[in-house]
Design an enzyme around this catalytic site. Structure first.
Site, PDB file in Angstrom:
ATOM      1  N   GLU A  21      -0.687  24.162  56.517  1.00 27.96           N
ATOM      2  CA  GLU A  21      -1.370  23.029  57.140  1.00 27.96           C
ATOM      3  C   GLU A  21      -2.890  23.123  57.040  1.00 27.96           C
ATOM      4  O   GLU A  21      -3.586  22.153  57.362  1.00 27.96           O
ATOM      5  CB  GLU A  21      -0.944  22.920  58.607  1.00 27.96           C
ATOM      6  CG  GLU A  21       0.507  22.462  58.748  1.00 27.96           C
ATOM      7  CD  GLU A  21       0.983  22.406  60.186  1.00 27.96           C
ATOM      8  OE1 GLU A  21       0.357  23.067  61.046  1.00 27.96           O
ATOM      9  OE2 GLU A  21       1.976  21.716  60.449  1.00 27.96           O
ATOM     10  N   GLU A  79      13.906  42.092  56.530  1.00 22.84           N
ATOM     11  CA  GLU A  79      12.817  42.573  57.376  1.00 22.84           C
ATOM     12  C   GLU A  79      12.848  44.085  57.563  1.00 22.84           C
ATOM     13  O   GLU A  79      11.916  44.668  58.078  1.00 22.84           O
ATOM     14  CB  GLU A  79      12.864  41.890  58.738  1.00 22.84           C
ATOM     15  CG  GLU A  79      13.993  42.338  59.634  1.00 22.84           C
ATOM     16  CD  GLU A  79      14.001  41.617  60.974  1.00 22.84           C
ATOM     17  OE1 GLU A  79      14.099  42.311  61.997  1.00 22.84           O
ATOM     18  OE2 GLU A  79      13.913  40.375  60.999  1.00 22.84           O
TER      19      GLU A  79
END
Length: 330
Positions: free
Chosen positions: A102, A133
């Protein structure tokens, strides 16, 4: 009873008992307020969520000092050749990717300036791949592929504070001499992370036990909003509260750009549109041209001298722009 070592020896790695019990982590504890969650009326369930969702704001408020330190430290690096990277897995990583994505449309920043790195890459945005992860080395590889260096900044995001992928990335960044910032939702003594700045967003146990996409995710999004926006303000991409580095690349942004020019220069709509066209869609260039009576090339030269900081550029010409509420008819 079977020997535990024989059980673990034939089990997948993620089934082997971790060295420390995760049950003590704040994000893994049971929330007493929601122990009857499945028996609540819909209205009571919604009300409980609304009440609990006040806690992320309190958590962010508690991290005010660390967030302030992070904004200043990141901005200092980005004024040079540094870049900002968010790194995480699962929800934490996706929120980092979202915030990075963004920045270009909001601040007209180059896509490489703020980057999000998610364990598992782009496919993990749409399909869960949380098993990735557990690999510390994967974070190092991902950072190296982006030429991460000592001048850069890394925000490692791990709600529970124990994600090996994030730990590996932060450790690598610190060893390089880069700025290493940790963001987690458990106290430091429960899950220390290798970092220079430690942001702890203590949202407490989730209503759905262990589901950190809830309050922890909300607080993380709030904190990332503050980090990226604060840094861009420090870099001169905002004048007052206007997005003056916005580029008019679609109809919505053209309308927003025209409103900014009308508010700050006092122009009628048609005059604002003509100025925006002369400035090739750049609001900052248009503001510099309109307030200082410059052409596009002269405005660019002035902004370059002042490192694209509009306020500083205008001040050098004895100019300021009135920052006021938008009261002109649209």
């Amino acid at each position: 009873m079977a020997d535990s070592s024989s059980i673990n020896s034939g089990s997948p790695s993620f089934l082997v008992a971790p060295s420390r019990d995760r049950g003590y982590l704040l994000t893994e504890q049971v929330n007493p307020a929601s122990q009857q969650l499945d028996q609540l009326s819909t209205d009571d369930l919604v009300g409980l969520f609304i009440e609990e969702d006040l806690r992320p704001q309190q958590a962010v408020s508690g991290a005010r000092t660390a967030l302030s330190q992070a904004v200043d430290a990141i901005a200092e690096r980005l004024r040079g050749r540094g870049r900002l990277f968010y790194l995480g897995a699962g929800t934490s990583g996706r929120l980092g990717v979202l915030d990075a994505a963004e920045c270009p449309p909001t601040f007209c920043s180059p896509p490489e300036l703020v980057q999000g790195i998610l364990a598992g890459g782009a496919p993990a945005l749409l399909r869960s791949s949380e098993g990735l992860e557990d690999l510390e080395s994967a974070a190092v590889t991902d950072l190296q592929q982006r030429d991460f260096g000592p001048e850069d900044c890394l925000v490692g995001i791990a709600a529970g504070g124990t994600t090996p992928y994030v730990r590996g990335g932060l450790g690598y960044a610190r060893d390089l001499g880069a700025l290493a910032i940790a963001m987690a939702c458990v106290p430091t003594d429960q899950a220390p992370l290798p970092c220079s700045i430690d942001i702890r967003l203590l949202t407490g146990p989730e209503l759905l036990t262990g589901s950190t996409r809830l309050k922890a995710g909300t607080a993380t999004k709030m904190a990332l909003n503050i980090l990226s926006t604060g840094v861009m303000v420090k870099l001169g991409k905002v004048y007052g509260n206007r997005m003056v580095d916005v580029a008019a690349s679609n109809s919505k942004l053209v309308d927003r750009s025209i409103r900014i020019l009308r508010d700050l220069l006092g122009l009628e709509r048609e005059a604002a549109l003509r100025l925006l066209e002369c400035a090739q869609g750049s609001v900052k260039r248009a503001l510099c041209m309109g307030s200082c009576d410059l052409n596009a090339e002269e405005a660019d030269a002035l902004l370059t001298v002042h490192r694209a900081d509009l306020r500083s550029a205008l001040f050098s010409k004895g100019m300021t722009l009135p920052v006021q509420d938008s009261a002109l008819p649209q």
